[in-house]
Each structure stands twice: as structure tokens, then as C-alpha cells.
Motif scaffolding. Structure first.
Motif, PDB file in Angstrom:
ATOM      1  N   LEU A 158       0.107 -21.097  11.915  1.00 59.50           N
ATOM      2  CA  LEU A 158       1.257 -21.084  11.012  1.00 59.50           C
ATOM      3  C   LEU A 158       2.128 -19.839  11.164  1.00 59.50           C
ATOM      4  CD1 LEU A 158      -0.161 -23.544   9.666  1.00 59.50           C
ATOM      5  CD2 LEU A 158       0.785 -22.709   7.522  1.00 59.50           C
ATOM      6  N   CYS A 202      -3.960 -12.744   3.625  1.00 53.85           N
ATOM      7  CA  CYS A 202      -3.556 -11.954   2.455  1.00 53.85           C
ATOM      8  C   CYS A 202      -4.020 -12.563   1.135  1.00 53.85           C
ATOM      9  CB  CYS A 202      -2.048 -11.821   2.404  1.00 53.85           C
ATOM     10  SG  CYS A 202      -1.340 -11.143   3.894  1.00 53.85           S
ATOM     11  N   GLY A 236       1.185  -8.118   7.079  1.00 57.25           N
ATOM     12  CA  GLY A 236       1.294  -9.417   7.736  1.00 57.25           C
ATOM     13  C   GLY A 236       1.152  -9.397   9.231  1.00 57.25           C
ATOM     14  N   LEU A 273       4.938  -5.532   4.092  1.00 57.03           N
ATOM     15  CA  LEU A 273       5.904  -6.167   3.179  1.00 57.03           C
ATOM     16  C   LEU A 273       6.327  -5.168   2.102  1.00 57.03           C
ATOM     17  CD1 LEU A 273       4.233  -9.655   2.681  1.00 57.03           C
ATOM     18  CD2 LEU A 273       5.744  -8.873   4.489  1.00 57.03           C
ATOM     19  N   ARG A 288       6.311  -5.935  -1.115  1.00 59.34           N
ATOM     20  CA  ARG A 288       5.726  -6.285  -2.415  1.00 59.34           C
ATOM     21  C   ARG A 288       4.215  -6.475  -2.314  1.00 59.34           C
ATOM     22  NH1 ARG A 288      10.409  -9.673  -4.416  1.00 59.34           N
ATOM     23  NH2 ARG A 288      12.004  -8.078  -4.754  1.00 59.34           N
ATOM     24  N   ASN A 289       3.586  -6.359  -3.459  1.00 61.60           N
ATOM     25  CA  ASN A 289       2.151  -6.539  -3.643  1.00 61.60           C
ATOM     26  C   ASN A 289       1.821  -8.047  -3.634  1.00 61.60           C
ATOM     27  OD1 ASN A 289       0.054  -6.816  -6.353  1.00 61.60           O
ATOM     28  ND2 ASN A 289      -0.532  -5.437  -4.711  1.00 61.60           N
ATOM     29  N   ARG A 347      -1.709 -21.501  -9.925  1.00 55.76           N
ATOM     30  CA  ARG A 347      -0.398 -21.818  -9.339  1.00 55.76           C
ATOM     31  C   ARG A 347      -0.297 -23.323  -9.108  1.00 55.76           C
ATOM     32  NH1 ARG A 347      -1.504 -16.734 -10.714  1.00 55.76           N
ATOM     33  NH2 ARG A 347      -0.092 -15.220  -9.811  1.00 55.76           N
ATOM     34  N   PHE A 392       7.904 -19.088  -9.263  1.00 57.59           N
ATOM     35  CA  PHE A 392       7.080 -18.452  -8.243  1.00 57.59           C
ATOM     36  C   PHE A 392       7.676 -17.153  -7.728  1.00 57.59           C
ATOM     37  CE2 PHE A 392       5.711 -22.752  -8.462  1.00 57.59           C
ATOM     38  CZ  PHE A 392       4.338 -22.674  -8.251  1.00 57.59           C
ATOM     39  N   PHE A 393       6.790 -16.257  -7.345  1.00 58.41           N
ATOM     40  CA  PHE A 393       7.073 -14.953  -6.737  1.00 58.41           C
ATOM     41  C   PHE A 393       7.529 -13.935  -7.790  1.00 58.41           C
ATOM     42  CE2 PHE A 393       7.739 -18.073  -3.282  1.00 58.41           C
ATOM     43  CZ  PHE A 393       6.686 -17.674  -2.468  1.00 58.41           C
TER      44      PHE A 393
HETATM   45  C1  HEC Z   1       1.255 -10.779   4.809  1.00 58.70           C
HETATM   46  C2  HEC Z   1       0.542 -11.191   3.644  1.00 58.70           C
HETATM   47  C3  HEC Z   1       0.769 -12.613   3.146  1.00 58.70           C
HETATM   48  C4  HEC Z   1       0.614 -13.781   3.838  1.00 58.70           C
HETATM   49  C5  HEC Z   1       0.275 -13.979   5.286  1.00 58.70           C
HETATM   50  C6  HEC Z   1       0.853 -14.842   2.875  1.00 58.70           C
HETATM   51  N1  HEC Z   1       1.126 -14.312   1.643  1.00 58.70           N
HETATM   52 FE1  HEC Z   1       1.452 -15.335  -0.045  1.00 58.70          FE
HETATM   53  N2  HEC Z   1       2.033 -13.648  -0.963  1.00 58.70           N
HETATM   54  C7  HEC Z   1       2.036 -12.400  -0.378  1.00 58.70           C
HETATM   55  C8  HEC Z   1       2.826 -11.484  -1.171  1.00 58.70           C
HETATM   56  C9  HEC Z   1       3.089 -10.022  -0.840  1.00 58.70           C
HETATM   57  C10 HEC Z   1       3.306 -12.225  -2.276  1.00 58.70           C
HETATM   58  C11 HEC Z   1       4.263 -11.739  -3.345  1.00 58.70           C
HETATM   59  C12 HEC Z   1       5.636 -11.779  -2.692  1.00 58.70           C
HETATM   60  C13 HEC Z   1       6.780 -11.765  -3.663  1.00 58.70           C
HETATM   61  O1  HEC Z   1       6.637 -12.285  -4.766  1.00 58.70           O
HETATM   62  O2  HEC Z   1       7.865 -11.246  -3.334  1.00 58.70           O
HETATM   63  C14 HEC Z   1       2.783 -13.580  -2.112  1.00 58.70           C
HETATM   64  C15 HEC Z   1       3.028 -14.602  -3.017  1.00 58.70           C
HETATM   65  C16 HEC Z   1       2.614 -15.918  -2.809  1.00 58.70           C
HETATM   66  C17 HEC Z   1       2.809 -16.991  -3.748  1.00 58.70           C
HETATM   67  C18 HEC Z   1       3.476 -16.897  -5.100  1.00 58.70           C
HETATM   68  C19 HEC Z   1       2.469 -16.796  -6.210  1.00 58.70           C
HETATM   69  C20 HEC Z   1       3.137 -16.661  -7.564  1.00 58.70           C
HETATM   70  O3  HEC Z   1       2.500 -16.294  -8.529  1.00 58.70           O
HETATM   71  O4  HEC Z   1       4.329 -16.889  -7.680  1.00 58.70           O
HETATM   72  C21 HEC Z   1       2.311 -18.125  -3.171  1.00 58.70           C
HETATM   73  C22 HEC Z   1       2.286 -19.524  -3.763  1.00 58.70           C
HETATM   74  C23 HEC Z   1       1.808 -17.748  -1.878  1.00 58.70           C
HETATM   75  N3  HEC Z   1       1.985 -16.394  -1.693  1.00 58.70           N
HETATM   76  C24 HEC Z   1       1.263 -18.624  -0.966  1.00 58.70           C
HETATM   77  C25 HEC Z   1       1.090 -18.305   0.374  1.00 58.70           C
HETATM   78  C26 HEC Z   1       0.908 -19.294   1.414  1.00 58.70           C
HETATM   79  C27 HEC Z   1       0.829 -20.786   1.206  1.00 58.70           C
HETATM   80  C28 HEC Z   1       0.820 -18.611   2.599  1.00 58.70           C
HETATM   81  C29 HEC Z   1       0.695 -19.172   4.002  1.00 58.70           C
HETATM   82  C30 HEC Z   1       1.711 -20.146   4.395  1.00 58.70           C
HETATM   83  C31 HEC Z   1       0.923 -17.194   2.270  1.00 58.70           C
HETATM   84  N4  HEC Z   1       1.092 -17.059   0.919  1.00 58.70           N
HETATM   85  C32 HEC Z   1       0.828 -16.183   3.198  1.00 58.70           C
HETATM   86  C33 HEC Z   1       1.392 -12.055   0.786  1.00 58.70           C
HETATM   87  C34 HEC Z   1       1.120 -12.957   1.783  1.00 58.70           C
END
Ligand code: HEC
Ligand code: HEC
Length: 408
Positions: free
Chosen positions: A65, A76, A92, A110, A112-113, A120, A128-129
Motif C-alpha cells: 500500500l 504506525c 512513515g 509527519l 502530527r501524532n 473509529r 476524522f483526523f
Molecule cells: C507514518 C505513520 C502512519 C501510517 C503508515 C498510517 N497512519 Fe493512520 N494516522 C497516523 C497519524 C500521524 C494520524 C493523525 C494524522 C492527522 O490527524 O493529521 C493518523 C490517523 C489515522 C486515522 C484517523 C483516526 C481518527 O481518530 O480520526 C485513521 C482512520 C487512520 N490513521 C487509518 C490509517 C490507515 C487505514 C492506514 C493505512 C492505509 C494508516 N492509517 C497508515 C499515522 C499513520
């Protein structure tokens, strides 16, 4: 009055006072939790689709992916860190390992945390986010896709974004420079490339085609996102917590948890934002957390929700984070600058206690002033909590951890 009666009244008073007082505190907390929308976990469960969830797990854990083929969603969102990554900022593309190991590797960092994934896509979870860039509260999904939203399911739309984020699942190199345009058509090309790879991977494509009742050639990124959403919905479903058992089954909390709960719903005002069945009002508020890292807007600045609405009222505002399993998802806040829950809670009510403004650059100092000015309109402003009260609240937060499910 006969002395025996007098004695009985005295005994009744003596014994009744402490018991009645305690019961009243419990009753007040139960009532407050219910009034603030606590629901048995099962009532928030969405429809589960086990077949799709099973392929969703394969997709969630597949490095195909990421264009760089070295990051999966799992990189993550790890079980050992409560479905986040244990790091201040997400690491990432190009990263290796988990936790501190990953920080030492050449990963894209990135701004953000990482958020946890509990609940969810459950009933009513539709923003979301950190900045709410996918938002279905109006009944229509608002996102970067504008009128071209790939789905009317906000979690499916959200699952379209990580794969097209730079440093998250796209590495930074000359080869990926053309992707910087960041428009919907460019994102579609990335999604098409990922779908090609999945169609060419029989271990995933075959069960996926069966789960969606399509031919392998018909599979697109939409089914990839739907599979992942089905997995998230089932794997990270809400479970009952100690607070649920206290409210719905009459079980006990410790004295400290009880005291913390009464503060949480009462004088500390936590529930004016952390409310509803997910402990979030799904609104945007400014809490003057110390900003960590380069920041979404650069130079250590993150304007939060404002980046999407351009409304000055939204400067520094972030979506209220849900609080389930919060003891497991350190570090805290949008930029992961808070290492523990005590300091996280303190930052809500006494931000300057922790910032030595004389050590800040003029720019950083100005930022702190702006943030505090924005925060002064929030309900957590002018709440005073001492160390013991903060410790009580943190004890209460641990009652929001999922309890092991009974064997069925
Ligand atoms: C590099 C690390 C990383 C990877 C790889 C990653 N995430 Fe995340 N994820 C994060 C971060 C950092 C946030 C918060 C980002 C923001 O809100 O700006 C997040 C937020 C989210 C949220 C939002 C949750 C909420 O409460 O709103 C979802 C859903 C999510 N990720 C799903 C996924 C999915 C599905 C994938 C793979 C396709 C993925 N993530 C890959 C780091 C990662
Ligand atoms: C005015 C609304 C508001 C009030 C009141 C409020 N919070 Fe928050 N809380 C937020 C927002 C918004 C964030 C995220 C802000 C950010 O990261 O910049 C947050 C973050 C947190 C976090 C970190 C969660 C994580 O995953 O990073 C915890 C824990 C928390 N709050 C607990 C509390 C407690 C306990 C209280 C009561 C003392 C409280 N909050 C009062 C809005 C509020």
C-alpha cells in the motif's frame, strides 16, 4: 424519647452518614456519565462484515500500500501502543522497526501524532483526523475530495488518505516529485497503482474478490478502502471499560477514580468537550499544548482546523480526541509533545506552569500568546486544579481502558 430509641438514632446517624455520602457520590457520577452520553459498548457497534474484515486485515498489514513498499498501516497503528505508534510524531515511508527504533531509522517524519483507532467508524463516529479533514456530521462527507468523495462512508474516505500523504506512505525522492501536485487526479493515479499491485497478488486478490463478489479485474482502490474500513470497525470496536461496569453493572470504582470522575464531569469541566459516547464532542477547540516538531504549517506552527476552514475562530483548534485506552497511547496532543497524562491534563488548565517563555524565540513567544488568547474563550480556561486533583483525574482516565472481554 426513650434512651433505647435515642441510642438507635445515634447509631443510625453514625453509620448512615458515611454510607449515604458515598452512595450519593456514586449516584452523582453514574448520573453524570449517563447524561454525558455513556452507552454500553455494544450499542455503538456498527454492522460487522467478517469476510471483508478478514481481507481488510491483509490490506492493513500489506506494504504494497505504500509506493515505497516499506510501510503499511500497521507500521504506525500497533497493538503494543494501543493502536498508535508510541512516538511523538508519525514516522512513515523509509522507516524501519517500531517505537524508538523507528525514530532512529531514515523515516519520513509527519507533523502530527498518530491517532488511535478505537471506536473509529462506530455508530456516530463521523469526524476524522486531528483537524477533522473528513467530516460527515452534515450527512454529506466533506473532505479534500470535494464533490468527488469516493464514498459516502467517512471511514472509507479516511482510508483513502494515508496512502497519498507524503512522508506517510509516499517517500520523498525525485521519482515522487510529480505527486506533489496533490490534486484529486494525482491521488487517483497513486490509488490506481496500488490497486494494480493488489490485483496482481493472488493471496490478497482472491479472497478479496470473493468477499466483494467481484472478479479480480474489477477490484479498485474503493474495495481496498472498504476492506480496511471493515477491518478497523471490527478489530478496534469499543469494549466495555471499568466505568461501564460501574455505571451499568453496579460495580465499584476506587475512591480515587470516583473523586477523579466527579471532577471530570464537574468542576474540572472535562466533559464540556470530552463528552458523548466516545468522550469527544467532535468539535474543535484550542488547548495551549507545547508544539513539538516542525509543525503542519512549518517553523513549529500548526494552525489546526484553520488550515481547512480559513476561519480565524479555528486557529490552533483541533478535534477533541476520544479518551478510550488513553493510558496506552502516549505521547499526547496533536504534536505528541506531552509525554504523560499528568502533564497533559495540567496543560489544559495551567499551560504557563510548564513553559519558560524567556527561553523561547520571539516567534515562539508570540505563538504562545496567540494560543493562550484563543484558549481564553474555552471552558477549560480559569479552571484551577491542584496536583492531587490532577492525579485523581488521571486515575479516572485509567477507568476508560477496555476491560478484557468475558469468555463466550
Ligand atoms: C507514518 C505513520 C502512519 C501510517 C503508515 C498510517 N497512519 Fe493512520 N494516522 C497516523 C497519524 C500521524 C494520524 C493523525 C494524522 C492527522 O490527524 O493529521 C493518523 C490517523 C489515522 C486515522 C484517523 C483516526 C481518527 O481518530 O480520526 C485513521 C482512520 C487512520 N490513521 C487509518 C490509517 C490507515 C487505514 C492506514 C493505512 C492505509 C494508516 N492509517 C497508515 C499515522 C499513520
Ligand atoms: C475546551 C475543550 C476541552 C476541555 C474542557 C478539555 N479538553 Fe482535553 N482536549 C481537548 C482538545 C481539543 C485536545 C487536543 C488538543 C491538541 O492536541 O492540540 C485535548 C486533549 C486531551 C488529551 C490528550 C489525548 C490524546 O490522545 O492526545 C487528554 C488526555 C485530555 N484532553 C483530557 C482532558 C481532561 C482530563 C480534561 C479536564 C481536566 C480535559 N481534557 C478538558 C479539548 C478539551
Amino acid at each position: 424519647m426513650k434512651s433505647a430509641t435515642k441510642l438507635m438514632i445515634a447509631i443510625a446517624l453514625f453509620t448512615a452518614v458515611p454510607v449515604a455520602a458515598e452512595t450519593m457520590r456514586e449516584a452523582v457520577l453514574r448520573k453524570a456519565a449517563l447524561e454525558n452520553g455513556l452507552r454500553p459498548a455494544e450499542e455503538l457497534w456498527p454492522v460487522f462484515e467478517p469476510e471483508k474484515a478478514a481481507v481488510g486485515k491483509l490490506l492493513f498489514e500489506s506494504e504494497l500500500l505504500s509506493l515505497t513498499r516499506n510501510v503499511s498501516c500497521r507500521s504506525c497503528h500497533l497493538d503494543e501502543f494501543g493502536s498508535a505508534d508510541g512516538l511523538p510524531l508519525g514516522h512513515g515511508a523509509g522507516g524501519v522497526g517500531a517505537g524508538i527504533e523507528r525514530m532512529k531509522s531514515p523515516a519520513g517524519v509527519l507533523s502530527r501524532n498518530a491517532l488511535a483507532l478505537w471506536g473509529r467508524g462506530g455508530v456516530g463516529y463521523d469526524v476524522f483526523f486531528w483537524d477533522g479533514r473528513v467530516d460527515a456530521r452534515s450527512g454529506e462527507v466533506l473532505s479534500q475530495f470535494g464533490a468527488m468523495a469516493p464514498s459516502d462512508d467517512p471511514l472509507v474516505v479516511a482510508a483513502h488518505l494515508p496512502t497519498v500523504e507524503f512522508r506517510e506512505m509516499i517517500g520523498e525522492s525525485d521519482k515522487t516529485e510529480w505527486l506533489r501536485q496533490g490534486d484529486v487526479a494525482t491521488a487517483a493515479k497513486v490509488h490506481e497503482e496500488i490497486a494494480n499491485r493488489i490485483r496482481a497478488t493472488p493471496e490478497i486478490a482472491a479472497p478479496m474478490a470473493a468477499a466483494f463478489n467481484l472478479n479480480i479485474e474489477e477490484l479498485t482502490y474503493l474495495q481496498i478502502a472498504q476492506g480496511i474500513a471493515a477491518f478497523i470497525r471490527s478489530e478496534f470496536r469499543l469494549r466495555d471499560t471499568k466505568l461501564h461496569h460501574f455505571v451499568f453493572d453496579g460495580e465499584e470504582l476506587t475512591e480515587q477514580e470516583l473523586a477523579g470522575g466527579l471532577l471530570f464531569y464537574g468542576r474540572a469541566q472535562c466533559a464540556s468537550c470530552h463528552t458523548g459516547p466516545y468522550f469527544s464532542d467532535f468539535e474543535f477547540h484550542a488547548i495551549p499544548f507545547a508544539q513539538f516538531g516542525f509543525g503542519f504549517n512549518g517553523f513549529g506552527i500548526d494552525y489546526g482546523r484553520y488550515n481547512f476552514t480559513q476561519d480565524p475562530q479555528d486557529l490552533y483548534a483541533f478535534r477533541t480526541p476520544p479518551l478510550y485506552n488513553v493510558t496506552k497511547t502516549a505521547p499526547y496532543s496533536h504534536s505528541g509533545g506531552e509525554m504523560d497524562l499528568v502533564e497533559t491534563v495540567r496543560a489544559h488548565v495551567d499551560p504557563l506552569a510548564r513553559i519558560d517563555t524567556s527561553k523561547l524565540s520571539v516567534l515562539d513567544r508570540t505563538e504562545v500568546y496567540h494560543k493562550i488568547a484563543r484558549w481564553s474563550q474555552e471552558s477549560s480556561y480559569a479552571v484551577e486544579l491542584n496536583d492531587r486533583e490532577i492525579a485523581d483525574i488521571v486515575a479516572f482516565l485509567s477507568a476508560l481502558d477496555f476491560e478484557p472481554e468475558p469468555e463466550r
